[in-house]
Design a protein around this motif. Structure first.
Motif, short mmCIF file in Angstrom:
data_model
loop_
_atom_site.label_atom_id
_atom_site.label_comp_id
_atom_site.label_asym_id
_atom_site.label_seq_id
_atom_site.Cartn_x
_atom_site.Cartn_y
_atom_site.Cartn_z
N GLN A 90 -0.51 -6.00 2.97
CA GLN A 90 0.65 -6.68 3.51
C GLN A 90 0.22 -7.51 4.71
O GLN A 90 -0.69 -7.13 5.45
CB GLN A 90 1.74 -5.70 3.92
CG GLN A 90 2.29 -4.90 2.73
CD GLN A 90 3.28 -3.86 3.17
OE1 GLN A 90 3.12 -3.27 4.21
NE2 GLN A 90 4.30 -3.64 2.37
N LEU A 134 6.99 -7.92 6.90
CA LEU A 134 5.82 -7.64 6.09
C LEU A 134 6.00 -8.23 4.72
O LEU A 134 7.00 -7.99 4.05
CB LEU A 134 5.58 -6.12 6.00
CG LEU A 134 5.24 -5.45 7.32
CD1 LEU A 134 5.12 -3.95 7.12
CD2 LEU A 134 3.96 -6.01 7.90
N ASN A 178 -6.06 -6.74 17.37
CA ASN A 178 -5.06 -6.23 16.42
C ASN A 178 -5.47 -4.91 15.77
O ASN A 178 -5.08 -4.62 14.64
CB ASN A 178 -4.80 -7.29 15.32
CG ASN A 178 -3.45 -7.09 14.65
OD1 ASN A 178 -2.52 -6.55 15.25
ND2 ASN A 178 -3.33 -7.52 13.40
N ILE A 181 -2.99 -2.17 14.15
CA ILE A 181 -2.42 -2.23 12.80
C ILE A 181 -2.86 -1.02 11.98
O ILE A 181 -2.17 -0.59 11.05
CB ILE A 181 -2.83 -3.55 12.10
CG1 ILE A 181 -1.95 -3.78 10.86
CG2 ILE A 181 -4.30 -3.55 11.73
CD1 ILE A 181 -2.18 -5.13 10.21
N ASP A 182 -4.01 -0.43 12.32
CA ASP A 182 -4.51 0.76 11.64
C ASP A 182 -4.11 2.05 12.35
O ASP A 182 -3.92 3.08 11.70
CB ASP A 182 -6.04 0.71 11.52
CG ASP A 182 -6.51 -0.41 10.61
OD1 ASP A 182 -5.74 -0.80 9.71
OD2 ASP A 182 -7.65 -0.87 10.79
N ASP A 223 -1.79 3.27 15.99
CA ASP A 223 -0.98 2.85 17.13
C ASP A 223 -1.39 3.55 18.43
O ASP A 223 -0.65 3.50 19.42
CB ASP A 223 0.50 3.10 16.86
CG ASP A 223 0.80 4.57 16.59
OD1 ASP A 223 -0.13 5.41 16.65
OD2 ASP A 223 1.97 4.89 16.28
N TYR A 239 -4.06 -7.99 7.93
CA TYR A 239 -3.51 -7.36 6.74
C TYR A 239 -3.47 -5.84 6.94
O TYR A 239 -4.40 -5.25 7.47
CB TYR A 239 -4.36 -7.67 5.51
CG TYR A 239 -4.30 -9.11 5.07
CD1 TYR A 239 -3.35 -9.53 4.15
CD2 TYR A 239 -5.19 -10.04 5.59
CE1 TYR A 239 -3.29 -10.85 3.75
CE2 TYR A 239 -5.13 -11.37 5.20
CZ TYR A 239 -4.17 -11.76 4.28
OH TYR A 239 -4.11 -13.07 3.90
N ARG A 240 -2.40 -5.25 6.48
CA ARG A 240 -2.28 -3.79 6.52
C ARG A 240 -2.85 -3.20 5.25
O ARG A 240 -2.71 -3.77 4.17
CB ARG A 240 -0.81 -3.39 6.68
CG ARG A 240 -0.57 -1.89 6.67
CD ARG A 240 0.89 -1.57 6.92
NE ARG A 240 1.27 -2.01 8.26
CZ ARG A 240 2.53 -1.98 8.72
NH1 ARG A 240 3.50 -1.53 7.93
NH2 ARG A 240 2.81 -2.39 9.94
N ASP A 256 -2.86 0.27 2.94
CA ASP A 256 -2.26 1.57 2.65
C ASP A 256 -3.00 2.20 1.47
O ASP A 256 -3.59 1.50 0.65
CB ASP A 256 -0.77 1.44 2.34
CG ASP A 256 0.02 0.94 3.52
OD1 ASP A 256 0.91 0.09 3.31
OD2 ASP A 256 -0.26 1.37 4.66
N ARG A 302 -12.05 -2.15 6.30
CA ARG A 302 -12.29 -3.22 7.26
C ARG A 302 -13.72 -3.73 7.17
O ARG A 302 -14.64 -2.99 6.81
CB ARG A 302 -12.00 -2.72 8.68
CG ARG A 302 -10.57 -2.28 8.90
CD ARG A 302 -9.58 -3.36 8.53
NE ARG A 302 -8.18 -2.95 8.74
CZ ARG A 302 -7.14 -3.62 8.29
NH1 ARG A 302 -7.32 -4.72 7.58
NH2 ARG A 302 -5.91 -3.19 8.52
N GLN A 353 -9.08 3.47 7.59
CA GLN A 353 -9.40 2.08 7.23
C GLN A 353 -10.79 1.69 7.74
O GLN A 353 -11.40 0.74 7.22
CB GLN A 353 -8.36 1.12 7.79
CG GLN A 353 -6.99 1.21 7.14
CD GLN A 353 -6.12 2.31 7.74
OE1 GLN A 353 -6.59 3.11 8.55
NE2 GLN A 353 -4.85 2.35 7.36
#
Length: 343
Positions: free
Chosen positions: A103, A110, A144, A147-148, A150, A193-194, A196, A208, A223
């Motif tokens: 996403q 998203l 960023n 994103i993986d 918080d 990009y996220r 999941d 990644r 990730q």
């Protein structure tokens, strides 16, 4: 009775069976009786849609074979002969729409990049050329990264220290393997990009571009460490509330066997087996540390990965606490697994 016989003889010899009663004519009979003008339209008006005998016979003109056999096709539309180009990726593990769903954030929302049909996936967002090279536009290990994860302490904190997960020696270690096709190649997704996963503890998948430096972390998201698995590493996951003695035992064995290891707390695991070793395509879940089983797992599954010969250290080091060291009796490539340890 006499009148009935007269009627039957009248129809048999004087009025032959009418074509209207039969409802089926050959084309020759039809044209002959109608002086060259086909009368099928009048029959269809009375009896509905009719089938000519010439249509029942095999046709002399055959349609070109399209290379596909679809006996279930009932429509008259010809099958398409144009095949969509192969995307270069084979994802047998995508059994649901959610699996490996990438996403991208656009205007605070998203947007899904994968459609329910895999053949419609747009792969233009993949940037495999950024693998192993810090790139601010893709992955520099700093931009960023939330994103993986918080940065929440819930991922590495035991909030009920009086309720530790005690080892249960009645629970044997559980080994799980994933069947990964040899042609499978994991994608590298940039930080816009996220990623999941369908499993709480994946053993392979999209990750990644920058892989982490080897060692122990305060917390490292999956990730990131999935890229280390692709390089043949073994990752140790332990629940923050797992028994400290058992965690230390597994840690000591792993760090004494190979340099290419990752150790991080993790909460998405079963309480009765709160310690997990993960390699490419396999994982070992444990309630307590069995040294022989742990060493056997490392010797069998370590470095059995698509890029298992890549011994280079990573570039991502956020939350790294204890960098990995070369094992005494081995080398940077981990040529000697678990040196000096008894099997």
């Amino acid at each position: 009775m006499k009148h009935l016989l007269i009627c039957l003889l009248f129809f048999k010899f004087i009025c032959p069976w009418s074509t209207e009663a039969v409802g089926v004519l050959t084309e020759e009979e039809d044209l002959e009786e109608n002086n060259g003008d086909s009368g099928w339209a009048s029959f269809e008006t009375k009896f509905g849609k009719l089938i000519k005998r010439s249509q029942l016979s095999s046709s002399t003109t055959e349609e070109a074979w399209t290379g596909r056999w679809m006996p279930e096709r009932t429509s008259t539309k010809k099958p398409s002969t144009s095949e969509e180009p192969w995307t270069g990726r084979w994802l047998p593990e995508q059994t649901t729409q959610k699996f490996h769903q990438a996403q991208v954030a656009e205007g605070g929302q998203l947007k899904s990049q994968f459609s329910p049909n895999y053949k419609e996936i747009d792969l233009s967002y993949l940037r495999s050329d950024s693998m192993g090279r810090p790139d601010k536009d893709c992955d520099d290990g700093k931009t960023n990264i939330t994103i993986d994860w918080d940065q929440s302490p819930i991922n590495f904190t035991c909030y009920n220290p009086l309720h530790r997960y005690e080892p249960n020696y009645k629970y044997p270690a559980e080994l799980e393997e994933d069947l990964i096709p040899p042609a499978y190649k994991a994608a590298h997704l940039c930080m816009d990009y996220r990623i999941d996963y369908s499993k709480n503890i994946p053993t392979y998948g999209t990750h990644r571009p920058l892989w982490p430096r080897y060692g122990e972390y305060k917390f490292l998201p999956k990730q990131r460490w999935l890229h280390n698995l692709e390089h043949g590493a073994v990752v140790m996951l332990y629940h923050p509330c797992a028994h400290a003695v058992e965690v230390n035992r597994v840690r000591k064995i792993l760090t004494g066997c190979i340099r290419r290891h990752i150790i991080t707390p993790y909460t998405l695991m079963e309480e009765d087996r709160p310690i997990v070793l993960v390699a490419w395509g396999a994982k070992l879940s444990m309630s307590w540390a069995n040294a022989d089983i742990i060493r056997n797992f490392i010797s069998i599954y370590a470095f059995k990965a698509p890029e298992g010969n890549n011994a280079r250290d990573g570039q991502f080091d956020h939350m790294l606490e204890v960098p990995a060291q070369v094992i005494s009796g081995s080398d940077l490539n981990d040529s000697n697994i678990c040196p000096g340890q008894w099997f």
